[in-house]
Design a protein around this motif. Structure first.
Motif, short mmCIF file in Angstrom:
data_model
loop_
_atom_site.label_atom_id
_atom_site.label_comp_id
_atom_site.label_asym_id
_atom_site.label_seq_id
_atom_site.Cartn_x
_atom_site.Cartn_y
_atom_site.Cartn_z
N PHE A 44 0.87 -1.31 -0.32
CA PHE A 44 0.12 -0.15 -0.23
C PHE A 44 0.58 1.29 0.20
CE2 PHE A 44 -3.08 -3.18 1.35
CZ PHE A 44 -4.80 -2.15 0.09
N THR A 48 0.30 4.32 -3.02
CA THR A 48 -0.19 5.53 -2.69
C THR A 48 1.33 6.65 -3.13
OG1 THR A 48 0.58 4.76 -0.31
CG2 THR A 48 -1.65 5.17 -0.83
N ASN A 51 1.66 6.82 -7.16
CA ASN A 51 0.44 7.39 -8.05
C ASN A 51 -0.05 8.01 -8.99
OD1 ASN A 51 -1.84 6.08 -9.65
ND2 ASN A 51 -2.83 5.81 -8.13
N LYS A 52 0.65 8.98 -7.66
CA LYS A 52 0.87 10.48 -8.34
C LYS A 52 1.57 10.78 -9.40
CE LYS A 52 -1.45 13.16 -4.69
NZ LYS A 52 -0.74 13.04 -3.47
N PRO A 53 0.82 11.59 -10.96
CA PRO A 53 1.70 11.79 -12.15
C PRO A 53 2.24 13.28 -11.80
CG PRO A 53 -0.50 11.46 -12.27
CD PRO A 53 -0.58 11.34 -11.46
N THR A 54 3.66 13.03 -12.66
CA THR A 54 3.82 15.01 -12.25
C THR A 54 3.10 15.41 -13.89
OG1 THR A 54 5.93 14.05 -13.89
CG2 THR A 54 6.44 13.46 -11.31
N ILE A 55 3.31 16.73 -12.89
CA ILE A 55 2.18 17.99 -13.87
C ILE A 55 3.41 18.63 -14.92
CG2 ILE A 55 -0.29 17.35 -14.01
CD1 ILE A 55 0.34 19.60 -11.37
N PHE B 29 -2.78 2.33 5.46
CA PHE B 29 -2.62 3.14 4.42
C PHE B 29 -3.51 2.27 3.31
CE2 PHE B 29 2.19 3.04 5.44
CZ PHE B 29 2.60 4.13 4.15
N MET B 30 -4.46 1.57 3.73
CA MET B 30 -5.47 0.62 3.37
C MET B 30 -6.52 2.27 3.06
SD MET B 30 -6.23 -2.57 4.67
CE MET B 30 -7.26 -3.10 3.43
N THR B 32 -6.34 5.41 3.16
CA THR B 32 -5.91 6.50 2.78
C THR B 32 -5.49 6.39 0.91
OG1 THR B 32 -3.49 6.13 3.24
CG2 THR B 32 -4.93 7.71 4.29
N THR B 33 -5.24 4.75 0.21
CA THR B 33 -5.00 4.80 -0.75
C THR B 33 -5.80 4.95 -1.59
OG1 THR B 33 -3.16 3.01 -2.44
CG2 THR B 33 -5.77 2.17 -0.10
N GLN B 34 -5.23 5.27 -3.17
CA GLN B 34 -6.25 5.39 -3.62
C GLN B 34 -6.50 4.56 -5.35
OE1 GLN B 34 -7.09 9.19 -4.97
NE2 GLN B 34 -9.24 9.81 -3.21
N PHE B 35 -6.60 3.79 -5.52
CA PHE B 35 -6.53 2.68 -6.84
C PHE B 35 -6.39 3.76 -7.85
CE2 PHE B 35 -7.07 -0.56 -3.86
CZ PHE B 35 -5.50 -0.81 -3.33
N ARG B 36 -5.40 3.42 -9.35
CA ARG B 36 -6.03 4.20 -11.12
C ARG B 36 -6.80 3.63 -10.83
NH1 ARG B 36 -0.26 3.67 -14.25
NH2 ARG B 36 -0.21 2.41 -12.42
N LEU B 54 0.17 16.15 -9.55
CA LEU B 54 -0.91 16.18 -9.84
C LEU B 54 -1.68 16.26 -7.92
CD1 LEU B 54 -2.46 17.07 -12.16
CD2 LEU B 54 -3.41 14.57 -11.84
N ASP B 56 -4.94 16.26 -5.66
CA ASP B 56 -6.22 15.38 -5.65
C ASP B 56 -7.29 15.65 -6.04
OD1 ASP B 56 -4.55 13.21 -4.89
OD2 ASP B 56 -4.43 13.83 -2.71
#
Lengths: 193, 212
Positions: A44, A48, A51-55, B29-30, B32-36, B54, B56
């Motif tokens: 996890f 987390t 996952n965030k892409p850069t812009i 973590f479970m 707060t996580t957001q899956f793609r 980017l 949220d």
């Protein structure tokens, strides 16, 4: 640990006062549970954060209806980059209508267009020693219909690497197309709209 | 003299505390996580040196694949519900409750609005198989700009701030298609875009490393 507590009738030990169940420890081996928990925590954690892409922030010029609002550009402080098909890249300094203007070919490599623009930037700064803001180079990026999105993003990226403050994505006009055609010798399809 | 007996200690450690901590972290973590989210197309983004992440919420994401098809998505379930309602009014298309519910869960789509009810009726697996044609953005029929404008209205009404436009383009999509997208947005005075890019090394920070 997980054995069944079978009756002790088969055992040799006999306690006085009849049957008594064996006292089992209440402690459980938690190692596999902890293993699993940490595996999941790692999973996890990784999902987390990565996952965030850069812009990349890009401000496009606003539509100008009044010609008075447009700013004039000095020819000596401007250069134009032409993005061709197949990752080719061309550039010229100053005005396209000037007969002395020569279109040069370059590349997206680190010692290609980046070096050209960085040198030009230094020249512009050196030419204005008394100015408060000598860094007045403007780069016009003109993409031909054969170029792709990656070329544009790469050029914007070069701008932020070299720290050119004035740059814009402009449409290719006929003069540029003519210069480009003369340079590469073959005619690219004219720009749509 | 008898030997000194060293008492044998058990090697087993009490794992209860460790277990507590690890499960606490796991729960955190479970939650707060957001899956793609599922994406209808695979897009290979170009790279840049930008390190900005980017945010949220409040992102209007426009995805462009290498064929120039444009897909739209907006963050936030409630915002999406409001957007659909407003778009349904604009285009006079009725959506059933089930379709509206599906739209709230739908992350990204790329069909003309008259095909949207049919897309929403599909099962998730079916939707994955379906080839979406992209949202029309011609000068005559520019639905994309309507979606973006509606998203801005709905989000500002809900949160009191303006969302950002993120553009996720495939490196191979050709310039005329990209220009069409930029032009239609700029025509409505949306001038600030955020290009979603992969991270690459900044040559200013590490002069020995070269990009590209």
């Amino acid at each position: 640990m997980a054995e069944m507590n079978t009756s002790d009738s088969g055992g040799g030990k006999r306690h006085k006062g009849g049957k008594r169940s064996k006292k089992m420890s209440t402690r459980v081996d938690m190692t596999p549970m902890v293993d699993l928990a940490f595996l999941l925590v790692t999973f996890f954690m990784l999902t987390t954060t990565f996952n965030k892409p850069t812009i990349m922030d890009v401000k496009m010029p606003a539509k100008i209806n009044d010609i008075k609002d447009q700013t004039e550009l000095k020819a000596s402080e401007s250069m134009t980059v032409l993005l061709g098909g197949g990752d080719s890249i061309f550039y010229y300094m100053g005005l396209p209508t000037d007969p002395a203007t020569v279109v040069e070919q370059s590349s997206y490599a680190a010692d290609g267009i980046r070096k050209v623009i960085a040198d030009k930037k230094q020249d512009v700064i050196a030419a204005n020693p008394t100015e408060k803001n000598p860094d007045r180079l403007s780069v016009l990026i003109k993409a031909t219909p054969r170029s792709n999105y990656k070329n544009i993003v790469d050029m914007f990226d070069e701008m932020s690497i070299i720290q050119v403050r004035n740059y814009a994505l402009v449409d290719l006009d006929k003069t540029d197309q003519g210069l480009l055609d003369k340079k590469i010798g073959i005619s690219a399809p004219p720009a749509s709209n | 003299m008898p030997k000194v007996k060293i008492p044998r200690k058990s090697t087993a450690i009490d794992m209860t505390a460790m277990c507590d901590v690890s499960f606490l972290l796991l729960t955190f973590f479970m939650l707060t996580t957001q899956f793609r989210p599922d994406e209808p197309v695979i897009v290979d983004t170009p790279s840049s040196i930008s390190e900005t992440k980017l945010k949220d919420g409040g992102v209007v994401l426009l995805t462009m694949d290498k064929d120039g098809r444009v897909f739209y998505s907006m963050t936030g379930k409630n915002t999406r519900a409001a957007i659909l309602q407003s778009m349904a009014g604009k285009y006079k298309i009725g959506f059933t409750d089930k379709q509206a519910k599906n739209f709230e869960g739908l992350e990204s789509f790329g069909v003309p609005i008259d095909q949207l009810p049919a897309l929403l009726d599909m099962e998730t697996e079916q939707r994955k198989q379906f080839k979406q044609s992209g949202i029309p953005l011609d000068t005559i029929k520019n639905e994309l700009v309507d979606w973006v404008e509606t998203s801005f209205e709905a989000y500002s009404e809900e949160k009191g701030e303006v969302p950002i436009i993120a553009i996720k383009g495939d490196g191979k999509s050709n310039y005329p298609a990209v220009k069409k997208l930029f032009n239609s947005l700029q025509a409505k005075n949306f001038n600030t875009f955020n290009f979603i890019t992969d991270l690459e090394a900044n040559p200013n920070k590490k002069p020995s490393q070269s990009s590209h």
